[in-house]
Design a protein around this motif. Sequence first.
Motif, short mmCIF file in Angstrom:
data_model
loop_
_atom_site.label_atom_id
_atom_site.label_comp_id
_atom_site.label_asym_id
_atom_site.label_seq_id
_atom_site.Cartn_x
_atom_site.Cartn_y
_atom_site.Cartn_z
N LYS A 70 -0.58 40.71 -5.54
CA LYS A 70 0.02 41.50 -6.62
C LYS A 70 1.16 42.37 -6.12
O LYS A 70 2.05 42.73 -6.89
CB LYS A 70 -1.06 42.36 -7.28
CG LYS A 70 -2.09 41.57 -8.06
CD LYS A 70 -3.22 42.45 -8.56
CE LYS A 70 -4.28 41.63 -9.26
NZ LYS A 70 -5.44 42.44 -9.70
N GLN A 71 1.15 42.73 -4.84
CA GLN A 71 2.22 43.53 -4.27
C GLN A 71 3.42 42.68 -3.84
O GLN A 71 4.38 43.20 -3.28
CB GLN A 71 1.72 44.33 -3.07
CG GLN A 71 0.69 45.39 -3.41
CD GLN A 71 0.30 46.21 -2.20
OE1 GLN A 71 1.14 46.62 -1.41
NE2 GLN A 71 -1.00 46.45 -2.06
N GLY A 72 3.36 41.38 -4.08
CA GLY A 72 4.47 40.52 -3.75
C GLY A 72 4.58 40.20 -2.27
O GLY A 72 5.66 39.87 -1.78
N LEU A 73 3.46 40.27 -1.53
CA LEU A 73 3.46 39.95 -0.11
C LEU A 73 3.23 38.45 0.02
O LEU A 73 2.11 37.97 -0.12
CB LEU A 73 2.37 40.75 0.61
CG LEU A 73 2.45 42.27 0.39
CD1 LEU A 73 1.29 42.98 1.08
CD2 LEU A 73 3.78 42.83 0.87
N THR A 75 3.89 36.26 2.62
CA THR A 75 3.57 35.62 3.90
C THR A 75 2.60 36.48 4.69
O THR A 75 2.44 37.68 4.43
CB THR A 75 4.84 35.40 4.74
OG1 THR A 75 5.39 36.68 5.10
CG2 THR A 75 5.88 34.60 3.96
N ALA A 76 1.97 35.87 5.69
CA ALA A 76 1.05 36.62 6.54
C ALA A 76 1.78 37.72 7.28
O ALA A 76 1.23 38.80 7.52
CB ALA A 76 0.39 35.66 7.53
N GLN A 77 3.04 37.49 7.65
CA GLN A 77 3.82 38.52 8.32
C GLN A 77 3.98 39.74 7.42
O GLN A 77 3.84 40.88 7.85
CB GLN A 77 5.18 37.99 8.72
CG GLN A 77 6.08 39.04 9.36
CD GLN A 77 7.54 38.66 9.38
OE1 GLN A 77 7.90 37.59 8.93
NE2 GLN A 77 8.38 39.54 9.88
N GLU A 78 4.30 39.53 6.14
CA GLU A 78 4.49 40.65 5.22
C GLU A 78 3.19 41.42 5.02
O GLU A 78 3.18 42.65 4.91
CB GLU A 78 5.01 40.15 3.87
CG GLU A 78 6.45 39.71 3.89
CD GLU A 78 6.96 39.37 2.51
OE1 GLU A 78 8.06 39.80 2.16
OE2 GLU A 78 6.24 38.67 1.75
N VAL A 79 2.08 40.70 4.99
CA VAL A 79 0.79 41.37 4.84
C VAL A 79 0.53 42.30 6.02
O VAL A 79 0.18 43.47 5.85
CB VAL A 79 -0.34 40.33 4.71
CG1 VAL A 79 -1.71 41.01 4.74
CG2 VAL A 79 -0.18 39.53 3.41
N LEU A 80 0.73 41.80 7.23
CA LEU A 80 0.45 42.60 8.41
C LEU A 80 1.46 43.73 8.59
O LEU A 80 1.16 44.74 9.23
CB LEU A 80 0.43 41.72 9.65
CG LEU A 80 -0.70 40.70 9.70
CD1 LEU A 80 -0.67 39.93 11.01
CD2 LEU A 80 -2.05 41.37 9.53
N ALA A 81 2.66 43.59 8.02
CA ALA A 81 3.65 44.65 8.13
C ALA A 81 3.23 45.91 7.37
O ALA A 81 3.77 46.99 7.60
CB ALA A 81 5.00 44.16 7.61
N THR A 82 2.26 45.79 6.46
CA THR A 82 1.79 46.96 5.72
C THR A 82 0.72 47.73 6.48
O THR A 82 0.26 48.77 6.02
CB THR A 82 1.21 46.54 4.35
OG1 THR A 82 0.02 45.75 4.55
CG2 THR A 82 2.22 45.74 3.55
N ILE A 83 0.31 47.24 7.65
CA ILE A 83 -0.74 47.89 8.43
C ILE A 83 -0.07 48.80 9.46
O ILE A 83 0.67 48.34 10.33
CB ILE A 83 -1.62 46.84 9.12
CG1 ILE A 83 -2.28 45.96 8.06
CG2 ILE A 83 -2.66 47.50 10.00
CD1 ILE A 83 -3.06 44.81 8.63
N PRO A 84 -0.29 50.11 9.38
CA PRO A 84 0.47 51.05 10.22
C PRO A 84 0.29 50.84 11.71
O PRO A 84 1.22 51.09 12.48
CB PRO A 84 -0.08 52.41 9.79
CG PRO A 84 -0.62 52.21 8.42
CD PRO A 84 -1.15 50.81 8.41
N LEU A 847 4.38 40.86 -12.64
CA LEU A 847 5.81 41.14 -12.53
C LEU A 847 5.98 42.32 -11.61
O LEU A 847 5.22 43.30 -11.69
CB LEU A 847 6.43 41.46 -13.90
CG LEU A 847 6.36 40.37 -14.97
CD1 LEU A 847 6.89 40.90 -16.30
CD2 LEU A 847 7.16 39.15 -14.53
N GLY A 848 6.97 42.25 -10.71
CA GLY A 848 7.12 43.35 -9.78
C GLY A 848 8.52 43.45 -9.21
O GLY A 848 9.37 42.58 -9.42
N VAL A 849 8.74 44.52 -8.50
CA VAL A 849 10.00 44.73 -7.80
C VAL A 849 9.69 45.34 -6.43
O VAL A 849 8.93 46.30 -6.32
CB VAL A 849 10.97 45.62 -8.60
CG1 VAL A 849 10.33 46.96 -8.96
CG2 VAL A 849 12.26 45.85 -7.83
N LYS A 850 10.23 44.72 -5.38
CA LYS A 850 10.11 45.25 -4.02
C LYS A 850 11.38 46.03 -3.68
O LYS A 850 12.46 45.70 -4.16
CB LYS A 850 9.89 44.12 -3.01
CG LYS A 850 8.60 43.35 -3.28
CD LYS A 850 8.16 42.55 -2.07
CE LYS A 850 9.07 41.38 -1.79
NZ LYS A 850 8.54 40.53 -0.67
#
Length: 890
Positions: A70-73, A75-84, A847-850
């Motif tokens: 739902k957050q528009g992530l 790829t796996a890279q984008e998912v892990l980029a949200t982990i501080p 629907l979303g916007v990054k």
Amino acid sequence: MTEKRLNLALRTLFAGGAALGATFMALPAIAQQETEPAMQRVEITGSSIRRLAAQSALPITSLRADDFAKQGLATAQEVLATIPMNQTSTGASQSVGAGTGGRTTADLRGLGGDTTLVLLNGRRLANHPFFADTVDLNIIPVAALDRVEVLRDGASAIYGTDAIGGVVNFITKRSYRGMAATVEAFVPQASGGGDEQRVNVVGGWGDLATDGWNLLAVADYHRQSALRSVDRPFSSTGVRPGRGVSQTSGTPFPANFFAAPLNDDDPGISGNPGFFTGCAPPASVPSTTNQTCRFDFTRYIDNIPLTTQHSFLGRLTRKFGGNHTGSVEYMHSRSINESRVAPPPLAGIGLTMTASGPFYPGAGITPAFPGLAGQDLDISWRPLVTGQRIQEDTSLSDRLLASMEGMIGNWDYSSALSYSVGRARSDFTGGYVIDQRIIDGVASGLLNPFGEQTAAGQTWLQNSLLLGEFLKGKINSSAIDFKASRDIRQMAGGPLGFAIGAEVRHDKATYTVDRALASQASSSGYADALDQRGSRTIRAIFTEFNVPIIKDLEVNLAGRYDYYTDVGGNFNPKVAVRWQMSPRVLLRGSYNEGFRAPTLYDINGPQTVTNTAQPFDDPVLCPGGTPVPGANPSLACDQQQNIREGGNPNVQPETSRTYSAGIVLEPMRNVTASADFWDIRLKDQINAIAEQTLFENYQRYQHLFFYNAAGTRLDYVLSETSNLGEVRTRGVDLSLLWRIPRNQFGNMSLAVDGTYVDKYDYQNERNGPFTENAGRYADERPVFRWRHNATLAWNMAPYTLTLANRYMSGYDDQNNVAPAFEQRVDPYSTWSLAGTYTGNRSMELTLGVKNLFDEDPPYTNQGTTFQQGYDPRYTDPLGRTFYIRATYKF
């Protein structure tokens, strides 16, 4: 010898020597106890003991697939980029010109992707053949995922090598019924490229609980178009006088030349016939130090390469009786990455023009140049008409897994037999030229390096293009594992849990270079590379105890012995304590030791000679930016120098120790907060010395600089894999979860996860000085002091809104500029907003916007990556991007 080591390890383990088991809780640590099924026994990432879900105590960040979709992530890279705690997710953008084969990696704690273990359903995948140090995240079947679990703690005692920084476990759907098709589209507001499309289909048949079987099949397709550097103002050039930056090359069009000295008093003549008319802007600009031209190679680089990914996962699961479940799983992934860099730099290859040629300066076609008297010219030239160098990297991964789990008596068991293979290849698809043909064409007077080509010259160049596969790698990994756990006795605080297991794995890697092809182009980097191969067998035995000392106080002990047939063995212990001192307060702490064996590539990787990412002065031939008499400034001064990289058979394992202490608080029913301090020390780090370090410390590293026999040209500087010094880092993970009680306006929750790095110091050599990296760019990269990801979610069926913020603190820049231009990089903060509608039983629409506020990446003067003006490892060049996601359920 092996048996003695194994016996010693077992005696140490069962005698109660220090061992650290999986311990720590997820963010909603205390609240989770209220929501998990009371009697469900589950396997937890980071532990070999199956236990009641309410008893879990792990430092796990869990991301549900529905939420990150739902957050528009995408790829796996984008998912892990949200982990501080993931300092960087190296991806396709950083593969441009870097020879990484288009792979994407994770980097927990900033220790490198090779210290982060990536699993699929708790078991290993084959590493990417190039470097063989980590799984390529591009092969993960995102559409098949149920969740991603990130263990924020070292886990070598459980999983063996590679788990020093932590573990990322991608977990697929367990039992799925029905069919669903999903389409996604991402469109940047700014023009130029970078748009994405994804289509996937998921199907599931049979109910495991009632039918005794389930078949799951997932097919996924993802594509992202290329984005050129010139399509974004912040990355369009490497020439920024107002910033004190000129990231350029001394190999331009029109060509620079050097006329060798006629006598000892003659320094030689360097120049460019186009200098007096302004060179050929905007790509070529006049030099500020002599009468030559400089080439702005940044203008010809992709910010994002063209990428295409296909994946398929199929799994048949069947129950056998009431206590046993078997499954057969097959996964196939294919990733194609097409990257473009500047046309080939033809310098230092023997490209010579004589005075008899029609294009010699002053002969009639090319303007004369002062001081020339018919000397032979050494040419440094980029033939722009051949186009950008285009390299296509293809990665394929296959895994076949057969597993069985269940109960025998009082024992929970799990066993699997797997075979994984990773294959990669690199192809020249445009722009690369055959050196000898260019040498012959210039020598014969057919090619004009100073201006437009004749029809015959144009035909000669087009027939000089080098096309085809020049490199391929393959890595095979076959494994068998078994583990079992049970409660062995009742203690005052509860049952004493015990687990034991063993694993045998055989890895084999081959690297094949098409010498007949690669040797024809010096710009390929593989002109003199040789085929390499290596193999090893890894045997391991491990055990774990979960000891409830008293009610609400438990100690977890674990230990593992691994033996590698090529580098020896190592025992890794782990111990952790969890104390639920009150219903609202949880204390926890841990100590563990880690071990990482050098990869097969670290030991056997082929030696390659490529260009440095940024220009440097030759410390011998151009000290301080001034060429010595007889030196060619176009080769020696402010030039991308040759650097030789590759494997080293003498590299040894690296070891680590980690300890942590934390507290989880629930001051009120709907609020959970946690703070976890961690401290990691890594010894004998496996890495190559950064190019900046080598050129800035010539006196220390002069033994790594190799010159030709005459001493007139730097052949290369050696930066092969080796054991460097220590890395010391510490910090704290902070988390907050506030769940607002349901009311007439729906449900709301606020989640904030952040990591503060207090210290990150490292040595470039054993017993050498420490370099501070936290909050500043050092050698290759910065380490962010603070990173966080915050999410505000609102739900009132059938609508859901999610507002997310990703933040990274500023840092002192690389600052290889004059003191007046030194600067600090600004913080980077981006917001995203998404809304989901689920009112139709068959349809779900998002629907979303990054990058909601269209935030450009902050300016940086770094020169480590091929992209300039920003850092592609941490920021997004796309700007505001709209996306739509629709799922239809059959």
